[in-house]
Design a protein around this motif. Sequence first.
Motif, PDB file in Angstrom:
ATOM      1  N   PHE A 177      -5.648  44.232 -26.181  1.00 28.81           N
ATOM      2  CA  PHE A 177      -5.596  44.662 -24.784  1.00 28.81           C
ATOM      3  C   PHE A 177      -4.251  45.291 -24.438  1.00 28.81           C
ATOM      4  CE2 PHE A 177      -5.487  43.587 -20.111  1.00 28.81           C
ATOM      5  CZ  PHE A 177      -6.450  44.513 -19.746  1.00 28.81           C
ATOM      6  N   MET A 180      -4.460  48.926 -24.742  1.00 29.60           N
ATOM      7  CA  MET A 180      -5.214  49.529 -23.645  1.00 29.60           C
ATOM      8  C   MET A 180      -4.321  49.693 -22.417  1.00 29.60           C
ATOM      9  SD  MET A 180      -8.793  47.410 -24.181  1.00 29.60           S
ATOM     10  CE  MET A 180      -9.789  48.399 -23.059  1.00 29.60           C
ATOM     11  N   LEU A 181      -3.517  48.658 -22.128  1.00 32.23           N
ATOM     12  CA  LEU A 181      -2.577  48.753 -21.016  1.00 32.23           C
ATOM     13  C   LEU A 181      -1.587  49.896 -21.243  1.00 32.23           C
ATOM     14  CD1 LEU A 181      -1.961  44.939 -20.529  1.00 32.23           C
ATOM     15  CD2 LEU A 181      -2.929  46.457 -18.791  1.00 32.23           C
ATOM     16  N   TYR A 191      -6.172  54.050 -14.221  1.00 36.14           N
ATOM     17  CA  TYR A 191      -6.652  53.226 -15.332  1.00 36.14           C
ATOM     18  C   TYR A 191      -5.764  51.987 -15.485  1.00 36.14           C
ATOM     19  CZ  TYR A 191      -8.435  52.154 -20.033  1.00 36.14           C
ATOM     20  OH  TYR A 191      -9.007  51.547 -21.128  1.00 36.14           O
ATOM     21  N   LEU A 195      -7.071  48.126 -15.261  1.00 38.38           N
ATOM     22  CA  LEU A 195      -6.885  47.180 -16.360  1.00 38.38           C
ATOM     23  C   LEU A 195      -6.131  45.931 -15.928  1.00 38.38           C
ATOM     24  CD1 LEU A 195      -5.982  49.533 -19.351  1.00 38.38           C
ATOM     25  CD2 LEU A 195      -8.120  48.318 -18.985  1.00 38.38           C
ATOM     26  N   ALA A 198      -8.508  43.206 -15.298  1.00 42.81           N
ATOM     27  CA  ALA A 198      -9.439  42.792 -16.349  1.00 42.81           C
ATOM     28  C   ALA A 198      -8.968  41.460 -16.933  1.00 42.81           C
ATOM     29  CB  ALA A 198      -9.500  43.856 -17.442  1.00 42.81           C
ATOM     30  N   MET A 204     -12.937  43.736 -20.510  1.00 44.01           N
ATOM     31  CA  MET A 204     -12.232  44.639 -21.425  1.00 44.01           C
ATOM     32  C   MET A 204     -13.197  45.566 -22.149  1.00 44.01           C
ATOM     33  SD  MET A 204      -9.448  41.914 -22.911  1.00 44.01           S
ATOM     34  CE  MET A 204      -8.574  40.828 -21.766  1.00 44.01           C
ATOM     35  N   HIS A 207     -13.932  48.968 -20.767  1.00 42.63           N
ATOM     36  CA  HIS A 207     -12.895  50.002 -20.778  1.00 42.63           C
ATOM     37  C   HIS A 207     -12.624  50.568 -22.171  1.00 42.63           C
ATOM     38  CE1 HIS A 207     -11.905  49.288 -16.581  1.00 42.63           C
ATOM     39  NE2 HIS A 207     -11.812  47.995 -16.827  1.00 42.63           N
ATOM     40  N   SER A 211     -10.279  54.006 -23.209  1.00 46.25           N
ATOM     41  CA  SER A 211      -9.066  53.963 -24.033  1.00 46.25           C
ATOM     42  C   SER A 211      -9.188  54.860 -25.254  1.00 46.25           C
ATOM     43  CB  SER A 211      -8.767  52.520 -24.464  1.00 46.25           C
ATOM     44  OG  SER A 211      -7.854  51.908 -23.578  1.00 46.25           O
TER      45      SER A 211
END
Length: 353
Positions: A177, A180-181, A191, A195, A198, A204, A207, A211
Amino acid sequence: MESIISDSYAVHFNENAFNSLNAHLAKKAYSIIFILVDENTHELCLPQFMAEINGDYQFEIIEIESGEVNKNIETCVGVWEALSELGADRKSILLNLGGGVLTDLGGFVASTFKRGIDFINVPTTLLSMVDASVGGKTGVDLGSLKNQIGVINQPIMVLVIPDFLNTLDNRQVRSGFAEMLKHGLIQDKLYWEALKHAESLEDMKKHILSSIKIKNNVVLQDPTEQNIRKILNYGHTLGHAIESYFLENDSKETLLHGEAIAIGMILEGYLSNKLTNLPFATLEDIKTTFLSKYEKVEFLEEDFENILKLMKYDKKNSHGKVNFVLLKEIGNPVFDIEIPVELFAKAFAYYKV
């Protein structure tokens, strides 16, 4: 989910992933289909994966040990030897079923065996789905130094099966994750905001497509990382050094990739505030967000000094200079920024407060 088309391959999802795989295997008539697994994916993912393959093929399973500590040339030698002993030729294919360590290593093994055989990545962790399996980077570590040996070579396709994530523990999910952040921080403020809220694995999963699209769009602009692709390394210059230091230091608990990169993003956020005018309120938001999701790590003074020494091995460096990716604001990164040495101690002090 819709497939994502890259420069030379596609990322397929769920049922479409297996349909695409079966169509490809039927068309190519490979001599032997090799599947690279670790002990976890062998038990938890391989049976489900094999059940979806149609056709009468010769399969050979090669198992390696999981973990970053095994992402090295010695493991590659073992896989190369296994391929040779099992009769692999240039018409064979390697399917890499596992996390980022396995897909990185498997891609490198395939790219160099007999000067290159086909490979397909089947990522089974959140980190490998949104990061390691997209972009064509393959390779292994040199000792504790991250990704020092490798090539950029594209897979035939990438197959993303989000249900494989149900086999992971929460720590592994959080590790993925973090990347993704990062995608939100370097490309899309909305975005990033989404996130932040989430919490569950199901949140997660929703998304993952976004990503992968963000990373793919960046890679398409700069496949060999000459300029804009460098922004994907936000948080990684310090983060990789931290990860390497904790990996080689027996007195430290090894950090997962995303855990180290989360620290790196806070530290490089501080540097951004000082050098590229990232607003302090935004820096505080970045720090608060990551510390709400990742436990704070204690650093001693000798840790700090050794981490800085490891930064000189970062792949983005050139002509003896350590280059950083920083943020002007969320969604607006800049790269190839040199950092005054006195700011590093201040960045760690900010993290520790």
